[in-house]
Design a protein around this motif. Sequence first.
Motif, PDB file in Angstrom:
ATOM      1  N   GLY A  28       0.786  -1.231   0.000  1.00 23.52           N
ATOM      2  CA  GLY A  28       0.000   0.000   0.000  1.00 23.52           C
ATOM      3  C   GLY A  28       0.815   1.276   0.000  1.00 23.52           C
ATOM      4  O   GLY A  28       0.253   2.375   0.156  1.00 23.52           O
ATOM      5  N   ASP A  29       2.118   1.195  -0.179  1.00 29.93           N
ATOM      6  CA  ASP A  29       2.936   2.399  -0.173  1.00 29.93           C
ATOM      7  C   ASP A  29       2.487   3.386  -1.252  1.00 29.93           C
ATOM      8  O   ASP A  29       2.185   2.991  -2.381  1.00 29.93           O
ATOM      9  N   ASP A  30       2.451   4.674  -0.879  1.00 28.81           N
ATOM     10  CA  ASP A  30       2.077   5.729  -1.816  1.00 28.81           C
ATOM     11  C   ASP A  30       2.984   6.930  -1.571  1.00 28.81           C
ATOM     12  O   ASP A  30       3.941   6.849  -0.793  1.00 28.81           O
ATOM     13  N   GLU A  31       2.701   8.038  -2.225  1.00 32.72           N
ATOM     14  CA  GLU A  31       3.566   9.210  -2.093  1.00 32.72           C
ATOM     15  C   GLU A  31       3.635   9.699  -0.655  1.00 32.72           C
ATOM     16  O   GLU A  31       4.700  10.118  -0.179  1.00 32.72           O
ATOM     17  N   ALA A  32       2.520   9.644   0.056  1.00 29.64           N
ATOM     18  CA  ALA A  32       2.519  10.088   1.451  1.00 29.64           C
ATOM     19  C   ALA A  32       3.415   9.199   2.310  1.00 29.64           C
ATOM     20  O   ALA A  32       4.174   9.693   3.158  1.00 29.64           O
ATOM     21  N   ALA A  33       3.348   7.885   2.088  1.00 25.91           N
ATOM     22  CA  ALA A  33       4.194   6.965   2.852  1.00 25.91           C
ATOM     23  C   ALA A  33       5.667   7.213   2.568  1.00 25.91           C
ATOM     24  O   ALA A  33       6.511   7.166   3.483  1.00 25.91           O
ATOM     25  N   ALA A  50      20.997   4.532   2.302  1.00 26.30           N
ATOM     26  CA  ALA A  50      20.123   4.653   1.139  1.00 26.30           C
ATOM     27  C   ALA A  50      18.684   4.454   1.585  1.00 26.30           C
ATOM     28  O   ALA A  50      18.414   4.017   2.709  1.00 26.30           O
ATOM     29  N   LEU A  51      17.769   4.768   0.684  1.00 28.74           N
ATOM     30  CA  LEU A  51      16.362   4.389   0.819  1.00 28.74           C
ATOM     31  C   LEU A  51      16.117   3.216  -0.123  1.00 28.74           C
ATOM     32  O   LEU A  51      16.681   3.175  -1.218  1.00 28.74           O
ATOM     33  N   CYS A  52      15.257   2.286   0.266  1.00 26.63           N
ATOM     34  CA  CYS A  52      14.887   1.169  -0.609  1.00 26.63           C
ATOM     35  C   CYS A  52      13.373   1.131  -0.725  1.00 26.63           C
ATOM     36  O   CYS A  52      12.670   0.917   0.271  1.00 26.63           O
ATOM     37  N   ILE A  53      12.872   1.347  -1.938  1.00 23.63           N
ATOM     38  CA  ILE A  53      11.435   1.484  -2.190  1.00 23.63           C
ATOM     39  C   ILE A  53      11.094   0.845  -3.531  1.00 23.63           C
ATOM     40  O   ILE A  53      11.989   0.474  -4.306  1.00 23.63           O
ATOM     41  N   TYR A  54       9.817   0.728  -3.809  1.00 24.25           N
ATOM     42  CA  TYR A  54       9.399   0.242  -5.128  1.00 24.25           C
ATOM     43  C   TYR A  54       9.727   1.272  -6.204  1.00 24.25           C
ATOM     44  O   TYR A  54       9.669   2.485  -5.982  1.00 24.25           O
ATOM     45  N   ALA A  55      10.025   0.776  -7.401  1.00 27.38           N
ATOM     46  CA  ALA A  55      10.473   1.645  -8.492  1.00 27.38           C
ATOM     47  C   ALA A  55       9.430   2.698  -8.863  1.00 27.38           C
ATOM     48  O   ALA A  55       9.779   3.825  -9.226  1.00 27.38           O
ATOM     49  N   ARG A  56       8.151   2.344  -8.741  1.00 25.14           N
ATOM     50  CA  ARG A  56       7.099   3.293  -9.132  1.00 25.14           C
ATOM     51  C   ARG A  56       7.086   4.549  -8.253  1.00 25.14           C
ATOM     52  O   ARG A  56       6.474   5.555  -8.615  1.00 25.14           O
ATOM     53  N   LEU A  57       7.800   4.492  -7.119  1.00 25.76           N
ATOM     54  CA  LEU A  57       7.802   5.611  -6.179  1.00 25.76           C
ATOM     55  C   LEU A  57       9.133   6.360  -6.146  1.00 25.76           C
ATOM     56  O   LEU A  57       9.325   7.234  -5.300  1.00 25.76           O
ATOM     57  N   ILE A  58      10.026   6.045  -7.067  1.00 20.97           N
ATOM     58  CA  ILE A  58      11.320   6.732  -7.082  1.00 20.97           C
ATOM     59  C   ILE A  58      11.143   8.228  -7.308  1.00 20.97           C
ATOM     60  O   ILE A  58      11.767   9.056  -6.639  1.00 20.97           O
TER      61      ILE A  58
END
Length: 260
Positions: A28-33, A50-58
């Motif tokens: 459920g990660d989004d821009e706010a998260a 570093a930060l590690c996140i899904y690519a769609r949120l880079i």
Amino acid sequence: MTSSRTPDAAALARRVLQLIDLTSLNDGDDEAAIGTLVGSANTPLGRPAALCIYARLIGAARGALAAQGFSLPIATVTNFPSGAPLPDAAARETAEAVALGADEVDVVLPYRALIEGDALIARELVAQCRAAAGRRCLKVILETGELRETHLIRQASEIAIEGGADFIKTSTGKVAVNATLEAAEVMLDTIRQAGRPVGFKAAGGIRTVDDAAAYLALAQRICGEGWATPATFRFGASGLLGNLLASAGHVDGDRPSPSY
């Protein structure tokens, strides 16, 4: 607000923080998260590796970093968490992540195929993802809790290293058994024998300073004092951050959920 803590505790917490890939890989990660994650990275002890996140949120992470006035490398994941035995698809996803601005890519080895005896597909996937990542840092996730057997963990480590991995990583954080000291020992020993610089990343279930200290002690024993730096050693973690701050005497504020 701070409380009295020993200098050694604060120094250890600061060192561990600098080795963290601060991670949020929730469905459920989004821009706010991601904005919250970025804000949590700017701590009284310093900032993570570093930060590690899904690519769609880079893009969202880049925007949040700019808005908050600091920068960090951004890592993402590919072939995640399934470890599908599909080299072409994993390479395409890796190339897309680089195009979106990833500085580092953590790709999952096809561990189920390796368990079934197919080392060739694992070698091909690593080789193709290495090429797709170009000069970006490539970390290969072995999923050691599923490999289980020492010989398979060593074989997976060797395949990743021979294929050009910059780091080998324990786990996705999405299975029942993630990072363990036993698996880490096999991986670090394989790194020691590699003949070229390779880093190690422990991910999944590392939640306290004591947990982290045990991995650092193991790395020191196998690879030497001073070996573990952000260039060679990472923790993939989210829940660890609050414990680090508390151990150094800092009140824990709004931190990412401990899901990794």
